[in-house]
Motif scaffolding. Sequence first.
Motif, PDB file in Angstrom:
ATOM      1  N   GLY B 236       0.796  -1.225   0.000  1.00  0.00           N
ATOM      2  CA  GLY B 236       0.000   0.000   0.000  1.00  0.00           C
ATOM      3  C   GLY B 236       0.827   1.272   0.000  1.00  0.00           C
ATOM      4  O   GLY B 236       0.299   2.363   0.155  1.00  0.00           O
ATOM      5  N   CYS B 237       2.146   1.124  -0.165  1.00  0.00           N
ATOM      6  CA  CYS B 237       3.047   2.284  -0.117  1.00  0.00           C
ATOM      7  C   CYS B 237       3.159   2.878  -1.512  1.00  0.00           C
ATOM      8  O   CYS B 237       3.179   2.150  -2.499  1.00  0.00           O
ATOM      9  CB  CYS B 237       4.410   1.798   0.376  1.00  0.00           C
ATOM     10  N   VAL B 238       3.221   4.198  -1.611  1.00  0.00           N
ATOM     11  CA  VAL B 238       3.404   4.804  -2.929  1.00  0.00           C
ATOM     12  C   VAL B 238       4.876   5.112  -3.196  1.00  0.00           C
ATOM     13  O   VAL B 238       5.233   5.607  -4.247  1.00  0.00           O
ATOM     14  CB  VAL B 238       2.565   6.087  -3.140  1.00  0.00           C
ATOM     15  N   ILE B 322       2.608   8.970  10.045  1.00  0.00           N
ATOM     16  CA  ILE B 322       1.257   8.405   9.955  1.00  0.00           C
ATOM     17  C   ILE B 322       0.304   9.449   9.386  1.00  0.00           C
ATOM     18  O   ILE B 322      -0.493   9.174   8.505  1.00  0.00           O
ATOM     19  CB  ILE B 322       0.763   7.969  11.353  1.00  0.00           C
ATOM     20  N   ARG B 323       0.433  10.670   9.871  1.00  0.00           N
ATOM     21  CA  ARG B 323      -0.534  11.709   9.507  1.00  0.00           C
ATOM     22  C   ARG B 323      -0.380  12.176   8.068  1.00  0.00           C
ATOM     23  O   ARG B 323      -1.353  12.446   7.391  1.00  0.00           O
ATOM     24  CB  ARG B 323      -0.370  12.917  10.435  1.00  0.00           C
ATOM     25  N   TYR B 324       0.848  12.296   7.609  1.00  0.00           N
ATOM     26  CA  TYR B 324       1.056  12.898   6.283  1.00  0.00           C
ATOM     27  C   TYR B 324       1.312  11.874   5.187  1.00  0.00           C
ATOM     28  O   TYR B 324       1.472  12.243   4.032  1.00  0.00           O
ATOM     29  CB  TYR B 324       2.179  13.933   6.351  1.00  0.00           C
ATOM     30  N   PRO B 326       0.606   9.588   2.261  1.00  0.00           N
ATOM     31  CA  PRO B 326      -0.530   9.583   1.338  1.00  0.00           C
ATOM     32  C   PRO B 326      -1.438   8.365   1.549  1.00  0.00           C
ATOM     33  O   PRO B 326      -2.612   8.418   1.228  1.00  0.00           O
ATOM     34  CB  PRO B 326       0.127   9.546  -0.045  1.00  0.00           C
ATOM     35  N   SER B 327      -0.876   7.274   2.078  1.00  0.00           N
ATOM     36  CA  SER B 327      -1.693   6.083   2.323  1.00  0.00           C
ATOM     37  C   SER B 327      -2.028   5.925   3.804  1.00  0.00           C
ATOM     38  O   SER B 327      -2.601   4.917   4.195  1.00  0.00           O
ATOM     39  CB  SER B 327      -0.971   4.824   1.855  1.00  0.00           C
ATOM     40  N   HIS B 328      -1.625   6.879   4.615  1.00  0.00           N
ATOM     41  CA  HIS B 328      -1.797   6.797   6.071  1.00  0.00           C
ATOM     42  C   HIS B 328      -1.312   5.473   6.640  1.00  0.00           C
ATOM     43  O   HIS B 328      -1.952   4.862   7.490  1.00  0.00           O
ATOM     44  CB  HIS B 328      -3.253   7.071   6.464  1.00  0.00           C
ATOM     45  N   HIS B 329      -0.200   5.033   6.142  1.00  0.00           N
ATOM     46  CA  HIS B 329       0.467   3.842   6.647  1.00  0.00           C
ATOM     47  C   HIS B 329       0.804   4.081   8.112  1.00  0.00           C
ATOM     48  O   HIS B 329       1.329   5.136   8.455  1.00  0.00           O
ATOM     49  CB  HIS B 329       1.763   3.667   5.854  1.00  0.00           C
ATOM     50  N   ASP B 330       0.514   3.132   8.970  1.00  0.00           N
ATOM     51  CA  ASP B 330       0.675   3.338  10.403  1.00  0.00           C
ATOM     52  C   ASP B 330       1.872   2.527  10.908  1.00  0.00           C
ATOM     53  O   ASP B 330       1.833   1.298  10.953  1.00  0.00           O
ATOM     54  CB  ASP B 330      -0.613   2.910  11.105  1.00  0.00           C
ATOM     55  N   LEU B 332       3.113   2.065  13.845  1.00  0.00           N
ATOM     56  CA  LEU B 332       2.886   1.243  15.040  1.00  0.00           C
ATOM     57  C   LEU B 332       2.105  -0.018  14.697  1.00  0.00           C
ATOM     58  O   LEU B 332       2.398  -1.100  15.204  1.00  0.00           O
ATOM     59  CB  LEU B 332       2.137   2.043  16.115  1.00  0.00           C
ATOM     60  N   GLU B 333       1.100   0.154  13.815  1.00  0.00           N
ATOM     61  CA  GLU B 333       0.320  -1.014  13.394  1.00  0.00           C
ATOM     62  C   GLU B 333       1.236  -2.039  12.738  1.00  0.00           C
ATOM     63  O   GLU B 333       1.164  -3.232  13.006  1.00  0.00           O
ATOM     64  CB  GLU B 333      -0.726  -0.556  12.375  1.00  0.00           C
TER      65      GLU B 333
END
Lengths: 323, 346, 154
Positions: B236-238, B322-324, B326-330, B332-333
């Motif tokens: 899911g990373c751009v 996490i916030r910026y 584009p995919s909101h990849h987290d 910590l998750e």
Amino acid sequence: MDKSKNLRETAKTLLSEGAVKSIIGYKKGRFPFYLQPAIIKDPEEAASLVFTPLSRQNLVSFIKKAAKPVGVVVKGCDLRSLVDLLQEHQIGRGDVRIIGVTCAGVLKGDALEHDPRFKPAEIKDVVEDDGRIKVITSSGEFEMPEDSMMEKCRSCSVHAPYLYDDLIGGGEPGKAPGPPAYPGVEEIEKMTPGEKRAFWLDMFSRCIRCNACRQACPLCFCEECVMDEAKPRWVTAEVDPVENLFAHLIRIYHSAGRCVSCGECERACPVGIPLSLLYNKAAKEVNELFGYNPGVDPEAQPAMLTYRLEDPECKSCLGGRNL
Amino acid sequence: MNMKFLPAASLKDWLDLLRSHGTLIAPVKEKDGFIAFRPDPDFEDITLDYQNTVRPIREFFLPHSETLFNFETVQNGFDIERNKPEEPLVIFGVRLCDACGLEALDRAFSGKYTDPYYTERRKNALIISLFCTEPHPACFCEGVQKLMTGPKGADILLYPVEGGFLADPLSEKGDKIIGESKKLFKEPDAEQLKAKDAMVEKAVGAQSCIVDFSLLPEKFKELPPSSPFWREEGEGCVSCGVCSFLCPACQCFSVQDISDGKSGKRVRCWATCQDCRFAKMAGGIDPRPEKGERHYHRLSHKFADAPARNDMIFCTGCGRCIRYCPSHHDVLETLKKFLEYEEVKP
Amino acid sequence: MSKAEEKEKTENAEKHEWEPKIVGFLCRWCSYAGADLAGSSRIEYPPNVRVIRVPCSGRVNPLHVLRAFRKGADAVLVAGCHPGDCHYSEGNYYARRRLDVLKELLEFIGIEPERFRLEWCSASEARRFADVITEVTGQVKKLGPLNPKENKNG
């Protein structure tokens, strides 16, 4: 109709029947105010898919690397970029299953963070209710105003996709859209050259060249980008407002006649540069000069790959006029 | 070192005094609401109404692009001219996560190997932090660095309390600075100190951290970057540079010579490990060709290599990635899933 | 710009005898030959244009134009065969489309329209070539340098 439920059922059937190998959709993460892309291969994972007013991202960017045939969840606006990829033979129509979703509009990236009525930590869920966007928080429900939606949504003419294999959310299928409204472009056009330069250099002084605009763009599919080339080095990696602006101009120019104004570059930009203005300007000119509206007809030739004898003369050209 | 109270009305005077120590840099809100640190702002333009700036202060110590030296070809070689040192910096309103990021940079640029450009700027700088009363839900600075209860990296930490600020000198230098302007500061009363403790407790409670970072170094040894876990993680990373360019503790750079053939300059620019060209070598070899492998690279550097080599996790929990994203990849998750992941052996 | 600033600018320009730098991309078949003819016919025109010969106006990548501006050109001229006369049949039609859009974009970021010009000029139009150069030079001189403080390295 519950779009998310509808979407999950469709995705599960497609995967278990083997119609597609993978599906690109949206899923919830740890935070109720963000959605993440979900690339699923197992029918069981279909249960994680959702479609909400936070489904901002244009998922077409992930098609190229996904296992084919691939199902992709698209809004009407995203569909246009997919059509462009079909036009440019980046993907075969048989390799992609278009899961179109009717969409009433999505929220701007920072709309929830800057709303004075609630804090981000209080948000429980964001839902669409009969065309309106509602935020459910621990202190009550709030309806989001229209200006909290992305600029493109407020003048949207493709609420329902016009080309799809599955339609989620029911309703009438959409019609092929006309040219978008190019919001904000006129205001800049009215400035003097000096004002324009000052405005853009000020904006691009924020740019950190993270390339999020390029990477998030569904139409930037070049294997090697001209911005990265070392010989010749068209653009240096140096951060300098003029260099930044020129680097962007190259990309803008390259996407003229192809860019479908999906706004993904502006959405991805962490420092809030109004990139859509530049892309919309190019799109507007292409439409006015050559009558071409990108991302509508999969069979059409993108504007810059063709010409017509009766194209207008360049405004700067005297066209045979005697001096 | 003792805490002192600075009445809100004295802030302007104090900042004016600080301007004599170097260029004052403070957060300013621009017309479209964008907040960034700007050099030498008018007092009226300085804003205290921000959760955090998008761009961390690292750019003032390790600029995005910095001319290391200019060169010119002369007979029999080169003439090299090093850039002159700049004015010292006084940075006001730095959040603790950004101040702590400097601790990470110190280890990379002023530790075993010393970078003169960075070290000089850092040595002369004065960092004044402002306590973060309302962390964003994506923040986890307490979880990863215990910053709320054990602040570090700054010279002075200001706690906003009723009627002013409690100033906590965190370094000798900070203590000296407060001592120099004694007239402006007062002794704090018990009420203020109590308010401060309540504020810290509330801020700590507002954060959630779902990962035990101490388990990560071992786990990274277990799973190679080619593991299916990382492949899936990267899907899911751009592949842009937002996470690393906005990180207060990231430090990778590349060097370019920009020249017209006769004269030019050597420029050091930030680089991101998420870029597909990051690990490419001459001859076409690329040890990190996939997005997931590059995620592994970034996270293992921050959470496994850095603690082993530098005795510090190179993440300060600011939540920007996490916030910026584009995919909101987290992040910590990802790390949580990573710790729970068991590779299926064929 | 205020009157005083404008005056100062003109004065400065006169003092240093500022001359605009114009980069001209000339098609090898028509415009370059036209320029050549202007020379051999002893037609006078300002020496401000730096000519780059290209095989066809269709060869001019908008990137080249941007690069010229970035490297310090005060104006850019692209000249090729008249529509219908292209040696490669259609190169100038493509060029017309591309440069039309580029011109609008340049204007949008604040590069005055006079600074970019696409012209059709045949091998026999030596007089026309000289006139175009004279006109562009005059216009750009009036506008002054493009971003005088701009960093020109790189």
